[in-house]
Design a protein around this motif. Sequence first.
Motif, short mmCIF file in Angstrom:
data_model
loop_
_atom_site.label_atom_id
_atom_site.label_comp_id
_atom_site.label_asym_id
_atom_site.label_seq_id
_atom_site.Cartn_x
_atom_site.Cartn_y
_atom_site.Cartn_z
N HIS A 112 0.78 -1.23 0.00
CA HIS A 112 0.00 0.00 0.00
C HIS A 112 0.82 1.28 0.00
CE1 HIS A 112 -3.47 -2.56 0.37
NE2 HIS A 112 -2.92 -3.13 1.41
N ALA A 113 2.00 1.26 -0.63
CA ALA A 113 2.72 2.52 -0.87
C ALA A 113 1.84 3.40 -1.75
CB ALA A 113 4.05 2.25 -1.55
N ASN A 114 1.91 4.69 -1.54
CA ASN A 114 1.13 5.62 -2.34
C ASN A 114 1.84 6.01 -3.63
OD1 ASN A 114 0.47 6.15 0.70
ND2 ASN A 114 -1.35 6.67 -0.48
N CYS A 115 3.15 5.78 -3.66
CA CYS A 115 3.93 6.15 -4.84
C CYS A 115 5.30 5.46 -4.73
CB CYS A 115 4.09 7.67 -4.86
SG CYS A 115 4.99 8.32 -6.26
N TYR A 116 5.91 5.19 -5.87
CA TYR A 116 7.25 4.59 -5.91
C TYR A 116 8.09 5.43 -6.84
CZ TYR A 116 10.81 0.89 -5.98
OH TYR A 116 11.96 0.15 -5.84
N ILE A 117 9.19 5.99 -6.32
CA ILE A 117 10.08 6.83 -7.12
C ILE A 117 11.49 6.25 -7.02
CG2 ILE A 117 11.07 9.13 -7.41
CD1 ILE A 117 8.54 10.25 -6.02
N THR A 118 12.13 6.09 -8.17
CA THR A 118 13.52 5.65 -8.18
C THR A 118 14.41 6.88 -8.01
OG1 THR A 118 12.96 3.83 -9.65
CG2 THR A 118 15.28 4.41 -9.49
N LYS A 119 15.36 6.79 -7.09
CA LYS A 119 16.26 7.91 -6.82
C LYS A 119 17.00 8.31 -8.09
CE LYS A 119 17.40 6.78 -2.07
NZ LYS A 119 18.47 6.25 -1.21
N PRO A 120 17.06 9.61 -8.34
CA PRO A 120 17.82 10.08 -9.49
C PRO A 120 19.32 10.16 -9.17
CG PRO A 120 16.80 11.92 -8.39
CD PRO A 120 16.35 10.67 -7.66
N LEU A 121 20.10 10.54 -10.16
CA LEU A 121 21.54 10.58 -9.99
C LEU A 121 22.08 11.93 -9.54
CD1 LEU A 121 22.58 8.47 -13.09
CD2 LEU A 121 22.38 7.73 -10.71
N GLY A 122 21.41 13.03 -9.87
CA GLY A 122 21.99 14.33 -9.56
C GLY A 122 21.03 15.27 -8.86
N LEU A 123 21.59 16.38 -8.40
CA LEU A 123 20.81 17.36 -7.65
C LEU A 123 19.66 17.92 -8.47
CD1 LEU A 123 20.38 19.01 -5.10
CD2 LEU A 123 22.03 20.66 -5.97
N SER A 124 19.86 18.20 -9.73
CA SER A 124 18.78 18.80 -10.53
C SER A 124 17.59 17.85 -10.63
CB SER A 124 19.27 19.20 -11.92
OG SER A 124 19.65 18.06 -12.66
N GLN A 125 17.85 16.55 -10.70
CA GLN A 125 16.74 15.58 -10.75
C GLN A 125 16.07 15.43 -9.39
OE1 GLN A 125 19.68 13.13 -12.17
NE2 GLN A 125 18.96 13.00 -14.29
#
Length: 147
Positions: A112-125
């Motif tokens: 029941h996670a509300n969202c799944y985000i893969t960590k980006p590589l840099g600060l701007s992302q």
Amino acid sequence: MKPQSEALEILLVEDNPADVDLILESFAETGNGTRLHPVRDGEDAMRFLRQEGEYGEAVRPDLVLLDLNLPRMDGREVLEAIKSDPELKVLPVIVLTSSQARKDITTSYQLHANCYITKPLGLSQFYRIAEAVEGFWQHVAVLPSGR
């Protein structure tokens, strides 16, 4: 779009100090006043959410940003504990992790996670993610906290 509301309170559950710094900096750069409360493992996350021990005066967060790979109690266990607790289960949980594994994505949503985000590589992302999280959870969605 809903009107401007109070600043978001976010529990950040992340054990990597470099990622904590990137996430804190990203949210600070948006200028929306979001307050992040970092903890480094799943056990501390649950103590924070239950306002136990040193977290007795902790704020009730509006949402949780949760890494999956944590010491002592991993993110999956934290997610399961949150979503099975009658007091906490309405709390939105966003999984923010480096894993792109289909199994981790599926398991997170099954828990029941509300969202799944893969960590980006840099600060701007990271900055784009911070803007998106704030934009949706502060200005579009209505949170269980009423914000």
